[in-house]
Design a protein around this motif. Structure first.
Motif, PDB file in Angstrom:
ATOM      1  N   UNK B  47      60.749 -50.360 -58.491  1.00  0.00           N
ATOM      2  CA  UNK B  47      60.150 -49.030 -58.661  1.00  0.00           C
ATOM      3  C   UNK B  47      58.760 -49.167 -59.251  1.00  0.00           C
ATOM      4  N   UNK B  48      57.728 -48.614 -58.622  1.00  0.00           N
ATOM      5  CA  UNK B  48      57.788 -48.015 -57.289  1.00  0.00           C
ATOM      6  C   UNK B  48      58.044 -49.081 -56.221  1.00  0.00           C
ATOM      7  N   UNK B  49      58.668 -48.676 -55.153  1.00  0.00           N
ATOM      8  CA  UNK B  49      59.129 -49.688 -54.194  1.00  0.00           C
ATOM      9  C   UNK B  49      58.009 -50.230 -53.310  1.00  0.00           C
ATOM     10  N   UNK B  50      56.872 -49.516 -53.257  1.00  0.00           N
ATOM     11  CA  UNK B  50      55.728 -49.995 -52.483  1.00  0.00           C
ATOM     12  C   UNK B  50      54.658 -50.517 -53.437  1.00  0.00           C
ATOM     13  N   UNK B  51      54.256 -51.777 -53.247  1.00  0.00           N
ATOM     14  CA  UNK B  51      53.186 -52.372 -54.046  1.00  0.00           C
ATOM     15  C   UNK B  51      52.045 -52.755 -53.113  1.00  0.00           C
ATOM     16  N   UNK B  52      51.011 -51.963 -53.137  1.00  0.00           N
ATOM     17  CA  UNK B  52      49.893 -52.166 -52.203  1.00  0.00           C
ATOM     18  C   UNK B  52      49.088 -53.421 -52.510  1.00  0.00           C
ATOM     19  N   UNK B  53      49.367 -54.037 -53.653  1.00  0.00           N
ATOM     20  CA  UNK B  53      48.657 -55.282 -53.984  1.00  0.00           C
ATOM     21  C   UNK B  53      49.392 -56.502 -53.433  1.00  0.00           C
ATOM     22  N   UNK B  54      50.553 -56.267 -52.821  1.00  0.00           N
ATOM     23  CA  UNK B  54      51.408 -57.382 -52.414  1.00  0.00           C
ATOM     24  C   UNK B  54      50.961 -58.151 -51.191  1.00  0.00           C
ATOM     25  N   UNK B  56      47.525 -58.443 -47.891  1.00  0.00           N
ATOM     26  CA  UNK B  56      46.245 -57.935 -47.384  1.00  0.00           C
ATOM     27  C   UNK B  56      46.462 -56.671 -46.547  1.00  0.00           C
ATOM     28  N   UNK B  57      45.435 -55.848 -46.493  1.00  0.00           N
ATOM     29  CA  UNK B  57      45.521 -54.571 -45.772  1.00  0.00           C
ATOM     30  C   UNK B  57      46.001 -54.742 -44.328  1.00  0.00           C
ATOM     31  N   UNK B  58      45.474 -55.743 -43.635  1.00  0.00           N
ATOM     32  CA  UNK B  58      45.837 -55.927 -42.222  1.00  0.00           C
ATOM     33  C   UNK B  58      47.336 -56.174 -42.062  1.00  0.00           C
ATOM     34  N   UNK B  59      47.897 -56.900 -43.011  1.00  0.00           N
ATOM     35  CA  UNK B  59      49.323 -57.201 -42.951  1.00  0.00           C
ATOM     36  C   UNK B  59      50.152 -55.937 -43.247  1.00  0.00           C
ATOM     37  N   UNK B  60      49.706 -55.136 -44.177  1.00  0.00           N
ATOM     38  CA  UNK B  60      50.405 -53.885 -44.481  1.00  0.00           C
ATOM     39  C   UNK B  60      50.382 -52.967 -43.254  1.00  0.00           C
ATOM     40  N   UNK B  61      49.246 -52.871 -42.624  1.00  0.00           N
ATOM     41  CA  UNK B  61      49.132 -52.030 -41.418  1.00  0.00           C
ATOM     42  C   UNK B  61      50.078 -52.529 -40.331  1.00  0.00           C
ATOM     43  N   UNK B  62      50.117 -53.833 -40.141  1.00  0.00           N
ATOM     44  CA  UNK B  62      50.981 -54.405 -39.100  1.00  0.00           C
ATOM     45  C   UNK B  62      52.430 -53.981 -39.319  1.00  0.00           C
ATOM     46  N   UNK B  63      52.884 -54.055 -40.566  1.00  0.00           N
ATOM     47  CA  UNK B  63      54.284 -53.764 -40.852  1.00  0.00           C
ATOM     48  C   UNK B  63      54.570 -52.260 -40.831  1.00  0.00           C
ATOM     49  N   UNK B  64      53.658 -51.452 -41.319  1.00  0.00           N
ATOM     50  CA  UNK B  64      53.849 -49.992 -41.230  1.00  0.00           C
ATOM     51  C   UNK B  64      53.968 -49.575 -39.761  1.00  0.00           C
ATOM     52  N   UNK B  65      53.193 -50.219 -38.897  1.00  0.00           N
ATOM     53  CA  UNK B  65      53.259 -49.894 -37.467  1.00  0.00           C
ATOM     54  C   UNK B  65      54.597 -50.263 -36.834  1.00  0.00           C
ATOM     55  N   UNK B  66      55.385 -51.096 -37.494  1.00  0.00           N
ATOM     56  CA  UNK B  66      56.697 -51.474 -36.967  1.00  0.00           C
ATOM     57  C   UNK B  66      57.755 -50.408 -37.239  1.00  0.00           C
ATOM     58  N   UNK B  67      57.514 -49.534 -38.211  1.00  0.00           N
ATOM     59  CA  UNK B  67      58.525 -48.536 -38.572  1.00  0.00           C
ATOM     60  C   UNK B  67      58.828 -47.652 -37.362  1.00  0.00           C
ATOM     61  N   UNK B  68      60.105 -47.587 -36.945  1.00  0.00           N
ATOM     62  CA  UNK B  68      60.426 -46.841 -35.730  1.00  0.00           C
ATOM     63  C   UNK B  68      60.460 -45.330 -35.932  1.00  0.00           C
ATOM     64  N   UNK B  69      60.367 -44.884 -37.162  1.00  0.00           N
ATOM     65  CA  UNK B  69      60.359 -43.439 -37.435  1.00  0.00           C
ATOM     66  C   UNK B  69      59.007 -43.066 -38.023  1.00  0.00           C
ATOM     67  N   UNK B  70      58.894 -41.840 -38.470  1.00  0.00           N
ATOM     68  CA  UNK B  70      57.676 -41.419 -39.151  1.00  0.00           C
ATOM     69  C   UNK B  70      57.820 -41.565 -40.662  1.00  0.00           C
ATOM     70  N   UNK B  71      58.806 -42.335 -41.100  1.00  0.00           N
ATOM     71  CA  UNK B  71      58.994 -42.519 -42.540  1.00  0.00           C
ATOM     72  C   UNK B  71      57.799 -43.215 -43.182  1.00  0.00           C
ATOM     73  N   UNK B  72      57.239 -44.196 -42.488  1.00  0.00           N
ATOM     74  CA  UNK B  72      56.037 -44.867 -42.984  1.00  0.00           C
ATOM     75  C   UNK B  72      54.887 -44.604 -42.026  1.00  0.00           C
ATOM     76  N   UNK B  73      53.800 -44.087 -42.568  1.00  0.00           N
ATOM     77  CA  UNK B  73      52.584 -43.889 -41.777  1.00  0.00           C
ATOM     78  C   UNK B  73      51.400 -44.313 -42.636  1.00  0.00           C
ATOM     79  N   UNK B  74      50.238 -44.383 -42.038  1.00  0.00           N
ATOM     80  CA  UNK B  74      49.074 -44.834 -42.807  1.00  0.00           C
ATOM     81  C   UNK B  74      47.792 -44.222 -42.261  1.00  0.00           C
TER      82      UNK B  74
END
Lengths: 64, 171
Positions: B47-54, B56-74
């Protein structure tokens, strides 16, 4: 829901109470862990977590 | 398409210098792509479950784009950059706006239904199909459905994320 769509769909997903998930019709099965992609006519997927033939049902749910 | 008025209820925001990630819990089907791909950023046990420092931005974008629902967007924090985003960025808010609850399923009825067995997780079904449960109740569905495979869900037959809590291993 529009009536037309109901007639066109060709896959059935059926939850069998106390048993597996039955899927039949026009579908693609993709198992990401085992890297399997296939198009069987019908499958029964384990829903109890105990199968030794994952992802398919092997009847283990009856023992629990 | 501008993003200035982007807002919806029930979402949380996480940001770094470059992007903002939106998390809409009610839309999550526990497909588990996010934490399987990038536990450093998406850790359901933290908690919090998302750590944006974990990562690089490009990697975060890649994984958010994998979410099959609209639960994660950017989106980019620089609004100018949001104007030039292409549709291959599937979960950018220009293409998947959480408030619209768009479905990944297709309207083309000839397309086969997709049945995805998630590793140590649920079975995620998408497309147009007949769903039958609780006796003989049949309903036509389109979109996404996530069903329990571990036997531990408290919302049977649907996945509620308990596979992670019980350490379900699909062998």
């Amino acid at each position: 829901m529009e009536q037309g769509k109901k007639e066109k769909t060709s896959a059935l997903i059926k939850v069998i109470e106390g048993g597996p998930l039955e899927i039949k019709g026009n579908f693609i099965l993709n198992d990401l862990k085992r890297d399997i992609t296939e198009t069987p006519a019908e499958v029964y997927l384990c829903r109890c977590g105990k199968s030794s033939e994952m992802p398919f049902c092997d009847g283990s749910h009856k023992k629990f | 398409m501008g993003t200035d008025n982007f807002q919806f209820t029930g979402a949380r925001k996480y940001t770094n210098d470059e992007i903002t990630v939106y998390w809409k819990p009610s839309a999550c089907v526990h497909a588990s792509y996010c934490y399987r791909e990038l536990i450093e950023v998406f850790d359901p046990g933290r908690r919090p479950w998302v750590d944006m420092k974990g990562a690089p931005t490009a990697e975060i974008i890649r994984v958010v784009n994998l979410c099959p629902t609209e639960a994660l967007t950017w989106k980019w924090n620089d609004e100018e950059k949001n104007k030039n985003v292409t549709p291959d960025q599937t979960n950018h808010i220009n293409f998947k706006r959480p408030e619209l609850a768009t479905q990944s399923g297709t309207d083309e009825p000839e397309n086969p239904v997709s049945v995805k067995i998630m590793p140590d997780g649920p079975v995620v079904i998408s497309g147009n199909f007949i769903f039958e449960y609780s006796g003989n109740r049949k309903e036509f569905r389109e979109g996404l459905l996530s069903l329990c495979r571990c036997g531990a869900s408290h919302q049977m037959p649907f996945c509620d994320g308990h596979h992670r809590k019980i350490g379900f291993e699909d062998k």
